[in-house]
Design a protein around this motif. Sequence first.
Motif, short mmCIF file in Angstrom:
data_model
loop_
_atom_site.label_atom_id
_atom_site.label_comp_id
_atom_site.label_asym_id
_atom_site.label_seq_id
_atom_site.Cartn_x
_atom_site.Cartn_y
_atom_site.Cartn_z
N SER A 1 65.04 127.59 30.10
CA SER A 1 64.18 126.79 30.99
C SER A 1 62.76 127.32 30.87
O SER A 1 62.54 128.47 30.52
CB SER A 1 64.66 126.87 32.44
N ILE B 1 74.26 134.05 30.42
CA ILE B 1 74.33 133.44 29.09
C ILE B 1 74.05 134.49 28.01
O ILE B 1 74.67 134.46 26.94
CB ILE B 1 73.37 132.24 28.97
N PRO C 1 69.02 132.99 31.06
CA PRO C 1 69.86 133.58 32.10
C PRO C 1 70.69 134.78 31.62
O PRO C 1 71.23 134.77 30.52
CB PRO C 1 70.79 132.43 32.53
N GLN D 1 70.39 125.20 24.97
CA GLN D 1 70.91 124.44 26.12
C GLN D 1 70.66 125.14 27.46
O GLN D 1 70.69 124.50 28.51
CB GLN D 1 72.42 124.25 25.99
N HIS D 2 70.48 126.46 27.41
CA HIS D 2 70.42 127.25 28.64
C HIS D 2 69.02 127.77 28.97
O HIS D 2 68.84 128.46 29.97
CB HIS D 2 71.40 128.43 28.55
N GLU E 1 67.17 136.35 35.08
CA GLU E 1 66.81 135.75 33.81
C GLU E 1 65.85 136.67 33.05
O GLU E 1 65.00 137.31 33.67
CB GLU E 1 66.11 134.40 34.02
#
Length: 195
Positions: free
Chosen positions: A31, A113, A110, A28-29, A50
Motif C-alpha cells: 500500500s 506478509i 505488512p 498484492q499486499h 508494516e
Amino acid sequence: MDLSENLIQQYLNQLSYSTPQEKEFIKQHLSVKCYKKGDYYLESGQVQTEMGFICSGLIRRFYINEKGNQITTGFTKENEYITDYPAFIRQRASKYYLQCLEPTTIVNFPYQIIQECYSKYRNSEMQGRLIAENVLTILNDRVESFLFNTAEERYLKFISENPNLIQRVSLTHLASFLGIERQSLSRIRSKLAKN
C-alpha cells in the motif's frame, strides 16, 4: 499507470533477489501512503506492523530522554527502509518516534506478509537478510562514531556520506544527531569554513 502503481513498481524494482512470481505475490499486499511534514510514521509505544520504504521525503528518528529533550538518532531518506528494525522483527512497541521532516510518500509492506514470504520464497529470506545487515551496519557505525570519533569527525563523516541531506536537515536536529550542542556545531562549521 497512476502514481501509486508507479511507486509500487519502484519498490518492486529494488527487490533484486525476488522472482517475477514473488513480486506478483508481494504486489498484492503493498500500500502507498502520503504523509505531511510533521506527521508521524511511528510513535513511541506503538508496534510497527508494516515495513516502510520511502519513495520520496525524509524522516527523523528520535527518542525523548529523561529530561524531556528530543534526541535524534538518525535520518532516513528516499530509497531507504524506514523501521525500528529490532522492535519490528519482534513485533514489540517501539521506543522511538519516526517523524516526517518533509512531505513523505511510503510504500508499506505488512509484517505478516513478510513472514509469509520468508516461508514461501527462499529469495525473500535473502532480501530480509540484506535489510537486516544494512540496519545492523548503520547502528554499529553510529555507536563506533561516538566511541572513536570527535564531534568534528562525526560532522565531516555525516556530510561526506550525506551531501544531499545537509540542506534538508535543521542544525538543531543535526547537532542532536552528532551528540553536541547547536552552538558547538556552529563553531565546528565556522572553523571548517575558514580552512
